[in-house]
Scaffold this motif. Structure first.
Motif, short mmCIF file in Angstrom:
data_model
loop_
_atom_site.label_atom_id
_atom_site.label_comp_id
_atom_site.label_asym_id
_atom_site.label_seq_id
_atom_site.Cartn_x
_atom_site.Cartn_y
_atom_site.Cartn_z
N ILE A 188 0.83 -1.19 0.00
CA ILE A 188 0.00 0.00 0.00
C ILE A 188 0.87 1.25 0.00
CG2 ILE A 188 -1.75 1.28 1.32
CD1 ILE A 188 -2.60 -1.45 2.50
N LEU A 189 0.42 2.26 -0.72
CA LEU A 189 1.04 3.57 -0.66
C LEU A 189 0.15 4.47 0.17
CD1 LEU A 189 2.43 4.45 -4.19
CD2 LEU A 189 3.71 4.11 -2.10
N VAL A 190 0.74 5.15 1.14
CA VAL A 190 0.01 6.09 1.97
C VAL A 190 0.55 7.48 1.68
CG1 VAL A 190 -0.58 6.79 4.32
CG2 VAL A 190 -0.33 4.35 3.77
N LEU A 191 -0.32 8.37 1.22
CA LEU A 191 0.11 9.70 0.80
C LEU A 191 -0.49 10.74 1.75
CD1 LEU A 191 -0.52 9.29 -3.04
CD2 LEU A 191 1.56 8.75 -1.73
N GLU A 192 0.37 11.55 2.34
CA GLU A 192 -0.09 12.57 3.27
C GLU A 192 0.07 13.96 2.66
OE1 GLU A 192 0.23 13.55 8.00
OE2 GLU A 192 2.13 13.27 6.94
N ASN A 193 -1.06 14.60 2.42
CA ASN A 193 -1.09 16.00 1.96
C ASN A 193 -0.30 16.24 0.68
OD1 ASN A 193 -2.63 16.45 4.25
ND2 ASN A 193 -0.89 17.18 5.45
N LEU A 194 -0.29 15.27 -0.22
CA LEU A 194 0.36 15.45 -1.52
C LEU A 194 -0.45 16.48 -2.33
CD1 LEU A 194 2.89 13.79 -2.36
CD2 LEU A 194 1.43 12.64 -4.01
N GLN A 195 0.23 17.47 -2.90
CA GLN A 195 -0.47 18.58 -3.52
C GLN A 195 -0.33 18.66 -5.04
OE1 GLN A 195 -2.54 21.01 -1.80
NE2 GLN A 195 -2.41 19.17 -0.52
#
Length: 263
Positions: free
Chosen positions: A114-121
């Motif tokens: 799994i890829l977890v992306l935090e606040n990617l803009q």
């Protein structure tokens, strides 16, 4: 003779412009716009809600291309089509696609990657990650509520069709979602500048979730604190870090390589 829409004030044209420009409109209607002939050909037939083409497109491709999906395209004048296209050089075809709906458990797969992306803009980063994720065998993508809209036209274009096949979901409480993943036996591996472990020195044969942070700020302290391991990608020269989508690709393909060798 097929009627051609030539007015910018046509209600369908106005709605296309809204769907291209506003996430709220996409959310309210449960639709998104996918442009280009590749995006049309790969679109799941059951999710196709409408097709719009330019006069020039019909002149070049004819009507046979629509038979396979049973679509009845609406023809726009070249000028009107250009006004609703999100590209500088439109291919002359865009589709309305019904949005997808996945839950967090659906991201796990048989062996979670799994890829977890935090606040990617950046839309291009997210679209590239979705596309690369499919290629690397990722089972799903989890996005924090602060990430760019995955149905943004620039994101959709960058996925090159992978948006149709890659499971994803947003979460309003990323930390709670990460705790749930840990309860399922998924190891949280954060790409972090303070990582002491080289990315290629870890075992990714188990269920793994890679945590990728914001392009400029990285992961929040709260999210990084939940990681089981902090890894780093060694840099040469004066480079401190890689672009988010490149870093994600390096990690994904290392996990893919290990799993392929050990399968």
């Amino acid at each position: 003779m097929t009627e051609i829409i030539t007015s910018m004030s046509n209600s369908q044209v106005k709605n296309l412009a809204q769907l291209q420009a506003r996430g709220r409109a996409r959310s309210q209607q449960g639709l998104f716009v996918a442009e280009g002939i590749k995006m049309y050909r790969e679109a799941p037939k059951e999710r196709l809600a409408g097709v719009y083409v330019s006069e020039r497109f019909i002149e070049r491709y004819g009507w046979e291309i629509f038979e396979e999906k049973g679509a009845e395209p609406v023809v726009l004048s070249d000028r009107v089509f250009a006004s609703v296209s999100d590209t500088k050089t439109p291919q002359g075809i865009l589709c309305l696609i019904r949005q997808f709906s996945y839950s967090l458990p659906q991201l796990l797969g048989e062996k979670p990657l799994i890829l977890v992306l935090e606040n990617l803009q950046d839309p291009g980063n997210l679209g590239t990650i979705v596309r690369t994720g499919e290629g690397a065998g990722v089972t799903g993508i989890l996005l924090s509520g602060g990430c760019v809209d995955i149905y943004n036209p620039k994101v959709i274009r960058s996925t090159m069709g992978s948006i149709y096949r890659m499971p994803f979901c947003y979460t309003e409480n990323l930390q709670d979602s990460l705790k749930w993943l840990k309860q399922q036996g998924v190891v949280l591996c954060a790409a972090h500048l303070e990582g002491r472990c080289a990315y290629d020195g870890q075992d990714y044969g188990r269920g793994i979730a890679f945590l990728i942070g914001n392009e400029s700020k990285g992961l929040s302290r709260e999210t990084a604190a939940l990681a089981d391991v902090l890894v780093t990608i060694p840099m040469c020269g004066q480079v401190e870090s890689l672009n988010a989508s490149i870093a994600a690709a390096v990690l994904m393909y290392e996990a893919s390589r290990q799993r392929r060798i050990n399968s």
